[in-house]
Design a protein around this motif. Structure first.
Motif, PDB file in Angstrom:
ATOM      1  N   THR A  76       0.993  -1.107  -0.187  1.00  0.00           N
ATOM      2  CA  THR A  76      -0.130  -0.082  -0.037  1.00  0.00           C
ATOM      3  C   THR A  76       0.753   1.053  -0.162  1.00  0.00           C
ATOM      4  N   TRP A  77       1.978   1.270   0.578  1.00  0.00           N
ATOM      5  CA  TRP A  77       3.063   2.465   0.537  1.00  0.00           C
ATOM      6  C   TRP A  77       3.304   2.900  -0.852  1.00  0.00           C
ATOM      7  N   LYS A  78       3.119   1.958  -1.750  1.00  0.00           N
ATOM      8  CA  LYS A  78       3.549   2.019  -3.298  1.00  0.00           C
ATOM      9  C   LYS A  78       2.724   3.022  -3.927  1.00  0.00           C
ATOM     10  N   LEU A  79       1.485   3.141  -3.420  1.00  0.00           N
ATOM     11  CA  LEU A  79       0.232   3.669  -3.999  1.00  0.00           C
ATOM     12  C   LEU A  79       0.053   5.044  -3.577  1.00  0.00           C
ATOM     13  N   SER A  80       0.431   6.021  -4.352  1.00  0.00           N
ATOM     14  CA  SER A  80       0.534   7.581  -4.012  1.00  0.00           C
ATOM     15  C   SER A  80      -1.000   8.107  -4.362  1.00  0.00           C
ATOM     16  N   PRO A  81      -1.278   9.435  -3.866  1.00  0.00           N
ATOM     17  CA  PRO A  81      -2.425   9.955  -4.652  1.00  0.00           C
ATOM     18  C   PRO A  81      -2.157  10.307  -6.042  1.00  0.00           C
ATOM     19  N   MET A  82      -0.926  10.447  -6.335  1.00  0.00           N
ATOM     20  CA  MET A  82      -0.654  10.873  -7.777  1.00  0.00           C
ATOM     21  C   MET A  82      -0.865   9.785  -8.788  1.00  0.00           C
ATOM     22  N   ASP A  83      -0.793   8.572  -8.387  1.00  0.00           N
ATOM     23  CA  ASP A  83      -1.079   7.318  -8.972  1.00  0.00           C
ATOM     24  C   ASP A  83      -2.601   7.132  -9.466  1.00  0.00           C
ATOM     25  N   ILE A  84      -3.293   7.395  -8.400  1.00  0.00           N
ATOM     26  CA  ILE A  84      -4.683   7.455  -8.656  1.00  0.00           C
ATOM     27  C   ILE A  84      -5.175   8.503  -9.841  1.00  0.00           C
ATOM     28  N   LYS A  85      -4.599   9.846  -9.552  1.00  0.00           N
ATOM     29  CA  LYS A  85      -4.976  10.866 -10.442  1.00  0.00           C
ATOM     30  C   LYS A  85      -4.452  10.452 -12.072  1.00  0.00           C
ATOM     31  N   SER A  86      -3.301   9.815 -11.988  1.00  0.00           N
ATOM     32  CA  SER A  86      -2.698   9.713 -13.413  1.00  0.00           C
ATOM     33  C   SER A  86      -3.165   8.463 -13.966  1.00  0.00           C
ATOM     34  N   PHE A  87      -4.016   7.781 -13.104  1.00  0.00           N
ATOM     35  CA  PHE A  87      -4.484   6.404 -13.894  1.00  0.00           C
ATOM     36  C   PHE A  87      -5.476   6.579 -14.970  1.00  0.00           C
ATOM     37  N   SER A  88      -6.077   7.571 -14.947  1.00  0.00           N
ATOM     38  CA  SER A  88      -6.976   7.783 -15.975  1.00  0.00           C
ATOM     39  C   SER A  88      -6.637   8.621 -17.316  1.00  0.00           C
ATOM     40  N   ARG A  89      -5.110   8.807 -17.093  1.00  0.00           N
ATOM     41  CA  ARG A  89      -4.661   9.630 -18.403  1.00  0.00           C
ATOM     42  C   ARG A  89      -3.504   8.986 -19.044  1.00  0.00           C
ATOM     43  N   TRP A  90      -3.909   7.703 -19.602  1.00  0.00           N
ATOM     44  CA  TRP A  90      -2.871   6.941 -20.209  1.00  0.00           C
ATOM     45  C   TRP A  90      -2.383   7.632 -21.719  1.00  0.00           C
ATOM     46  N   ASP A  91      -3.500   7.894 -22.326  1.00  0.00           N
ATOM     47  CA  ASP A  91      -3.189   8.525 -23.788  1.00  0.00           C
ATOM     48  C   ASP A  91      -2.223   9.872 -23.527  1.00  0.00           C
ATOM     49  N   ASP A  92      -2.594  10.551 -22.440  1.00  0.00           N
ATOM     50  CA  ASP A  92      -1.875  11.688 -22.148  1.00  0.00           C
ATOM     51  C   ASP A  92      -0.360  11.419 -21.843  1.00  0.00           C
ATOM     52  N   TYR A  93      -0.059  10.461 -20.952  1.00  0.00           N
ATOM     53  CA  TYR A  93       1.238   9.992 -20.652  1.00  0.00           C
ATOM     54  C   TYR A  93       1.907   9.225 -21.943  1.00  0.00           C
ATOM     55  N   THR A  94       1.078   8.510 -22.894  1.00  0.00           N
ATOM     56  CA  THR A  94       1.715   8.190 -24.207  1.00  0.00           C
ATOM     57  C   THR A  94       2.417   9.167 -25.112  1.00  0.00           C
ATOM     58  N   ARG A  95       1.312  10.407 -25.223  1.00  0.00           N
ATOM     59  CA  ARG A  95       1.929  11.250 -26.052  1.00  0.00           C
ATOM     60  C   ARG A  95       2.938  12.097 -25.478  1.00  0.00           C
ATOM     61  N   ALA A  96       2.958  12.222 -24.138  1.00  0.00           N
ATOM     62  CA  ALA A  96       3.998  12.958 -23.565  1.00  0.00           C
ATOM     63  C   ALA A  96       5.472  12.203 -23.850  1.00  0.00           C
ATOM     64  N   ARG A  97       5.074  10.847 -23.523  1.00  0.00           N
ATOM     65  CA  ARG A  97       6.362   9.884 -23.695  1.00  0.00           C
ATOM     66  C   ARG A  97       6.957  10.038 -25.075  1.00  0.00           C
ATOM     67  N   ASP A  98       6.023  10.026 -25.981  1.00  0.00           N
ATOM     68  CA  ASP A  98       6.503  10.088 -27.402  1.00  0.00           C
ATOM     69  C   ASP A  98       7.311  11.292 -28.135  1.00  0.00           C
ATOM     70  N   GLU A  99       6.419  12.323 -27.332  1.00  0.00           N
ATOM     71  CA  GLU A  99       7.203  13.601 -27.801  1.00  0.00           C
ATOM     72  C   GLU A  99       8.609  13.844 -26.912  1.00  0.00           C
ATOM     73  N   MET A 100       8.611  13.016 -25.617  1.00  0.00           N
ATOM     74  CA  MET A 100       9.969  13.202 -25.054  1.00  0.00           C
ATOM     75  C   MET A 100      11.123  12.442 -25.858  1.00  0.00           C
ATOM     76  N   PHE A 101      10.746  11.215 -26.266  1.00  0.00           N
ATOM     77  CA  PHE A 101      11.624  10.449 -27.274  1.00  0.00           C
ATOM     78  C   PHE A 101      12.119  11.456 -28.190  1.00  0.00           C
ATOM     79  N   ALA A 102      11.189  11.745 -28.940  1.00  0.00           N
ATOM     80  CA  ALA A 102      11.489  12.284 -30.140  1.00  0.00           C
ATOM     81  C   ALA A 102      12.537  13.734 -30.014  1.00  0.00           C
ATOM     82  N   ALA A 103      12.408  14.247 -28.844  1.00  0.00           N
ATOM     83  CA  ALA A 103      13.084  15.418 -28.694  1.00  0.00           C
ATOM     84  C   ALA A 103      14.433  15.125 -27.928  1.00  0.00           C
TER      85      ALA A 103
END
Length: 272
Positions: free
Chosen positions: A178-205
Protein backbone atom coordinates in the motif's frame (compact mmCIF):
# COMPACT_ATOMS: atom_id res chain seq x y z
CA UNK A 1 -15.46 -9.26 -12.05
CA UNK A 2 -13.59 -11.54 -9.61
CA UNK A 3 -13.52 -14.28 -12.22
CA UNK A 4 -11.99 -11.97 -14.80
CA UNK A 5 -9.34 -10.83 -12.30
CA UNK A 6 -8.48 -14.42 -11.36
CA UNK A 7 -8.16 -15.37 -15.03
CA UNK A 8 -5.89 -12.40 -15.73
CA UNK A 9 -3.71 -13.31 -12.77
CA UNK A 10 -3.52 -16.91 -13.94
CA UNK A 11 -2.48 -15.87 -17.44
CA UNK A 12 0.21 -13.59 -15.98
CA UNK A 13 1.58 -16.42 -13.84
CA UNK A 14 1.68 -18.75 -16.84
CA UNK A 15 3.72 -16.28 -18.90
CA UNK A 16 6.12 -15.39 -16.10
CA UNK A 17 9.67 -16.71 -16.15
CA UNK A 18 9.99 -19.67 -13.75
CA UNK A 19 11.40 -18.60 -10.39
CA UNK A 20 14.16 -21.23 -10.34
CA UNK A 21 15.51 -20.16 -13.74
CA UNK A 22 15.18 -16.49 -12.77
CA UNK A 23 17.08 -16.87 -9.51
CA UNK A 24 19.87 -18.87 -11.16
CA UNK A 25 20.39 -16.24 -13.86
CA UNK A 26 20.09 -13.36 -11.40
CA UNK A 27 22.83 -14.91 -9.27
CA UNK A 28 25.12 -15.06 -12.31
CA UNK A 29 24.40 -11.44 -13.17
CA UNK A 30 25.00 -10.36 -9.58
CA UNK A 31 28.48 -11.85 -9.77
CA UNK A 32 29.13 -9.82 -12.91
CA UNK A 33 27.82 -6.65 -11.24
CA UNK A 34 30.30 -7.14 -8.40
CA UNK A 35 33.10 -7.47 -10.98
CA UNK A 36 31.86 -4.31 -12.68
CA UNK A 37 31.71 -2.52 -9.33
CA UNK A 38 35.36 -3.31 -8.56
CA UNK A 39 36.40 -2.11 -12.01
CA UNK A 40 34.40 1.13 -11.71
CA UNK A 41 36.11 1.88 -8.40
CA UNK A 42 39.60 1.02 -9.63
CA UNK A 43 39.25 3.03 -12.84
CA UNK A 44 37.39 5.95 -11.27
CA UNK A 45 34.51 5.56 -13.73
CA UNK A 46 31.32 7.63 -13.45
CA UNK A 47 28.05 5.90 -14.34
CA UNK A 48 24.59 7.49 -14.26
CA UNK A 49 21.51 5.31 -14.84
CA UNK A 50 18.05 6.82 -15.30
CA UNK A 51 14.84 4.81 -14.90
CA UNK A 52 11.55 6.19 -16.18
CA UNK A 53 8.17 4.67 -16.95
CA UNK A 54 4.53 4.74 -15.98
CA UNK A 55 3.32 4.03 -12.46
CA UNK A 56 3.51 0.28 -11.87
CA UNK A 57 6.04 -0.33 -14.65
CA UNK A 58 8.42 -2.07 -12.25
CA UNK A 59 11.17 0.52 -11.79
CA UNK A 60 11.57 -0.20 -8.09
CA UNK A 61 11.92 -3.95 -8.64
CA UNK A 62 14.57 -3.48 -11.32
CA UNK A 63 16.54 -1.11 -9.10
CA UNK A 64 16.31 -3.48 -6.14
CA UNK A 65 17.57 -6.39 -8.26
CA UNK A 66 20.37 -4.19 -9.58
CA UNK A 67 21.58 -3.04 -6.16
CA UNK A 68 20.82 -5.82 -3.69
CA UNK A 69 24.29 -7.44 -4.01
CA UNK A 70 26.38 -4.33 -4.55
CA UNK A 71 27.70 -1.70 -2.14
CA UNK A 72 25.27 1.11 -1.37
CA UNK A 73 28.28 3.44 -1.09
CA UNK A 74 29.14 2.78 -4.74
CA UNK A 75 25.73 2.00 -6.27
CA UNK A 76 23.72 4.97 -4.96
CA UNK A 77 19.98 5.23 -5.58
CA UNK A 78 18.43 8.70 -5.84
CA UNK A 79 14.66 9.11 -5.53
CA UNK A 80 13.97 12.78 -4.91
CA UNK A 81 10.76 13.96 -3.20
CA UNK A 82 8.59 16.85 -4.31
CA UNK A 83 10.77 19.96 -4.67
CA UNK A 84 10.81 22.47 -1.85
CA UNK A 85 9.92 26.10 -2.42
CA UNK A 86 13.63 26.92 -2.51
CA UNK A 87 14.30 24.21 -5.09
CA UNK A 88 11.42 25.47 -7.22
CA UNK A 89 13.22 28.80 -7.48
CA UNK A 90 16.46 27.17 -8.68
CA UNK A 91 17.48 26.22 -12.19
CA UNK A 92 15.33 23.16 -12.93
CA UNK A 93 18.11 20.53 -13.11
CA UNK A 94 20.07 22.00 -10.21
CA UNK A 95 18.80 19.62 -7.54
CA UNK A 96 19.63 16.63 -9.74
CA UNK A 97 23.18 17.76 -10.56
CA UNK A 98 24.21 17.61 -6.90
CA UNK A 99 23.62 13.83 -7.00
CA UNK A 100 25.68 13.12 -10.14
CA UNK A 101 28.39 10.48 -9.77
CA UNK A 102 31.95 11.23 -8.79
CA UNK A 103 34.77 8.92 -9.83
CA UNK A 104 34.16 5.34 -8.72
CA UNK A 105 30.39 5.71 -8.37
CA UNK A 106 27.23 4.40 -10.04
CA UNK A 107 24.22 6.66 -9.43
CA UNK A 108 20.75 5.34 -10.18
CA UNK A 109 17.85 7.78 -10.57
CA UNK A 110 14.42 6.36 -9.69
CA UNK A 111 12.73 9.00 -11.84
CA UNK A 112 14.86 11.95 -12.82
CA UNK A 113 14.88 15.35 -14.50
CA UNK A 114 12.48 13.76 -16.98
CA UNK A 115 9.68 14.40 -14.48
CA UNK A 116 9.26 17.66 -16.35
CA UNK A 117 8.48 15.88 -19.62
CA UNK A 118 6.19 13.35 -17.91
CA UNK A 119 4.23 13.73 -14.70
CA UNK A 120 4.75 17.50 -14.36
CA UNK A 121 3.50 18.07 -17.89
CA UNK A 122 0.55 15.68 -17.77
CA UNK A 123 -0.63 16.75 -14.32
CA UNK A 124 -0.24 20.48 -15.03
CA UNK A 125 2.59 21.22 -12.59
CA UNK A 126 4.46 23.28 -15.18
CA UNK A 127 3.62 25.35 -18.21
CA UNK A 128 3.86 24.14 -21.80
CA UNK A 129 6.54 26.78 -22.40
CA UNK A 130 8.61 25.24 -19.59
CA UNK A 131 8.20 21.80 -21.14
CA UNK A 132 9.32 22.95 -24.57
CA UNK A 133 12.33 24.72 -23.08
CA UNK A 134 13.22 21.53 -21.18
CA UNK A 135 12.95 19.38 -24.31
CA UNK A 136 15.17 21.77 -26.25
CA UNK A 137 17.86 22.11 -23.60
CA UNK A 138 18.07 18.53 -22.28
CA UNK A 139 20.05 17.01 -25.20
CA UNK A 140 22.68 19.73 -24.76
CA UNK A 141 22.72 19.23 -20.99
CA UNK A 142 23.18 15.48 -21.43
CA UNK A 143 25.90 16.00 -24.00
CA UNK A 144 27.80 18.02 -21.40
CA UNK A 145 27.35 15.12 -18.96
CA UNK A 146 28.75 12.60 -21.42
CA UNK A 147 31.63 14.86 -22.45
CA UNK A 148 32.56 15.21 -18.77
CA UNK A 149 33.17 11.45 -18.68
CA UNK A 150 29.82 10.21 -17.35
CA UNK A 151 28.39 7.03 -18.87
CA UNK A 152 24.70 7.95 -19.13
CA UNK A 153 22.13 5.17 -19.57
CA UNK A 154 18.43 6.01 -19.89
CA UNK A 155 15.78 3.27 -19.56
CA UNK A 156 12.05 3.48 -20.15
CA UNK A 157 10.11 0.53 -18.72
CA UNK A 158 7.10 -0.16 -20.90
CA UNK A 159 4.03 -1.84 -19.39
CA UNK A 160 0.61 -2.37 -20.99
CA UNK A 161 -2.63 -0.93 -19.58
CA UNK A 162 -4.02 -4.29 -18.40
CA UNK A 163 -0.87 -5.25 -16.51
CA UNK A 164 -0.55 -1.77 -15.04
CA UNK A 165 -4.11 -1.95 -13.75
CA UNK A 166 -3.48 -5.38 -12.23
CA UNK A 167 -0.39 -4.12 -10.40
CA UNK A 168 -2.10 -0.99 -9.09
CA UNK A 169 -5.05 -3.07 -7.88
CA UNK A 170 -2.54 -5.32 -6.14
CA UNK A 171 -1.11 -2.31 -4.33
CA UNK A 172 -4.59 -1.45 -3.04
CA UNK A 173 -5.32 -4.91 -1.65
CA UNK A 174 -1.89 -6.15 -0.54
CA UNK A 175 -0.96 -4.63 2.82
CA UNK A 176 2.73 -5.02 1.99
CA UNK A 177 2.42 -2.75 -1.04
CA UNK A 178 0.00 0.00 0.00
CA UNK A 179 2.93 2.37 0.59
CA UNK A 180 3.67 2.18 -3.14
CA UNK A 181 0.31 3.70 -4.05
CA UNK A 182 0.39 7.48 -3.99
CA UNK A 183 -2.48 9.94 -4.58
CA UNK A 184 -0.67 10.89 -7.79
CA UNK A 185 -0.91 7.29 -9.02
CA UNK A 186 -4.68 7.44 -8.66
CA UNK A 187 -4.95 10.78 -10.45
CA UNK A 188 -2.65 9.62 -13.25
CA UNK A 189 -4.47 6.34 -13.85
CA UNK A 190 -7.14 7.81 -16.12
CA UNK A 191 -4.63 9.68 -18.31
CA UNK A 192 -3.06 6.84 -20.25
CA UNK A 193 -3.16 8.56 -23.64
CA UNK A 194 -1.82 11.81 -22.20
CA UNK A 195 1.20 9.96 -20.79
CA UNK A 196 1.68 8.11 -24.07
CA UNK A 197 1.71 11.37 -26.01
CA UNK A 198 4.13 12.94 -23.51
CA UNK A 199 6.41 9.89 -23.74
CA UNK A 200 6.47 10.01 -27.54
CA UNK A 201 7.32 13.70 -27.64
CA UNK A 202 9.99 13.18 -24.99
CA UNK A 203 11.59 10.41 -27.02
CA UNK A 204 11.50 12.48 -30.22
CA UNK A 205 13.26 15.41 -28.55
CA UNK A 206 15.77 13.69 -26.25
CA UNK A 207 16.73 10.40 -27.93
CA UNK A 208 20.22 11.46 -29.00
CA UNK A 209 23.27 9.73 -30.38
CA UNK A 210 25.19 10.43 -27.16
CA UNK A 211 22.31 9.64 -24.76
CA UNK A 212 19.80 7.30 -26.42
CA UNK A 213 16.68 5.92 -24.79
CA UNK A 214 16.48 2.17 -24.24
CA UNK A 215 13.01 0.65 -23.89
CA UNK A 216 12.51 -2.49 -21.81
CA UNK A 217 9.25 -4.45 -21.90
CA UNK A 218 8.16 -5.04 -18.32
CA UNK A 219 5.10 -7.25 -18.57
CA UNK A 220 7.16 -9.95 -16.84
CA UNK A 221 8.97 -8.43 -13.86
CA UNK A 222 11.54 -11.19 -13.69
CA UNK A 223 12.51 -10.99 -17.34
CA UNK A 224 12.78 -7.20 -17.38
CA UNK A 225 15.11 -7.24 -14.36
CA UNK A 226 17.44 -9.70 -16.04
CA UNK A 227 17.28 -7.92 -19.40
CA UNK A 228 18.10 -4.50 -17.95
CA UNK A 229 20.96 -5.76 -15.78
CA UNK A 230 22.47 -7.62 -18.73
CA UNK A 231 22.15 -4.51 -20.89
CA UNK A 232 23.91 -2.38 -18.28
CA UNK A 233 26.74 -4.91 -18.12
CA UNK A 234 27.01 -4.74 -21.91
CA UNK A 235 27.10 -0.92 -21.93
CA UNK A 236 29.66 -0.38 -19.17
CA UNK A 237 33.10 -1.64 -20.25
CA UNK A 238 34.70 -3.56 -17.38
CA UNK A 239 37.20 -6.29 -16.71
CA UNK A 240 37.48 -8.77 -13.89
CA UNK A 241 40.11 -7.80 -11.34
CA UNK A 242 41.88 -10.93 -10.17
CA UNK A 243 43.58 -10.90 -6.79
CA UNK A 244 47.28 -11.72 -6.93
CA UNK A 245 46.88 -14.22 -4.10
CA UNK A 246 43.79 -16.21 -3.17
CA UNK A 247 42.02 -14.71 -0.17
CA UNK A 248 42.26 -16.91 2.93
CA UNK A 249 41.08 -16.32 6.47
CA UNK A 250 43.94 -15.97 8.96
CA UNK A 251 44.21 -18.32 11.92
CA UNK A 252 41.86 -17.33 14.70
CA UNK A 253 43.35 -16.57 18.07
CA UNK A 254 42.68 -18.92 20.95
CA UNK A 255 39.05 -18.73 22.01
CA UNK A 256 37.96 -18.42 25.63
CA UNK A 257 40.91 -16.44 27.01
CA UNK A 258 38.64 -13.42 27.52
CA UNK A 259 35.72 -13.77 29.92
CA UNK A 260 32.82 -11.31 29.64
CA UNK A 261 31.67 -9.71 32.91
CA UNK A 262 28.28 -10.78 34.14
CA UNK A 263 25.64 -8.67 32.46
CA UNK A 264 21.89 -9.01 32.10
CA UNK A 265 21.58 -8.78 28.31
CA UNK A 266 18.16 -7.79 26.97
CA UNK A 267 17.56 -10.62 24.54
CA UNK A 268 14.52 -10.21 22.33
CA UNK A 269 11.75 -12.81 22.63
CA UNK A 270 12.31 -15.74 20.28
CA UNK A 271 8.85 -16.20 18.76
CA UNK A 272 9.99 -18.08 15.67
Amino acid sequence: MAGKSDKSKGETEALRMPRKAYEAELKRLHVELVKMQRWVVQQGMKVCIVFEGRDGAGKGGVIKALTERTSSRIFRTVALPTPTEREKSQMYVQRYITHFPAGGEVVIFDRSWYNRAGVERVMGFCSEAEVQKFLAVTPLFERAMVESGIILLKYWLEVGPEEQERRLEDRIHDGRKTWKLSPMDIKSFSRWDDYTRARDEMFAATDSEWAPWYVARSEDKRRVRLNVIQHILDQVPYQEIRDEKPVKLPKRGKLGKYKSPEYDFRYIAEKY
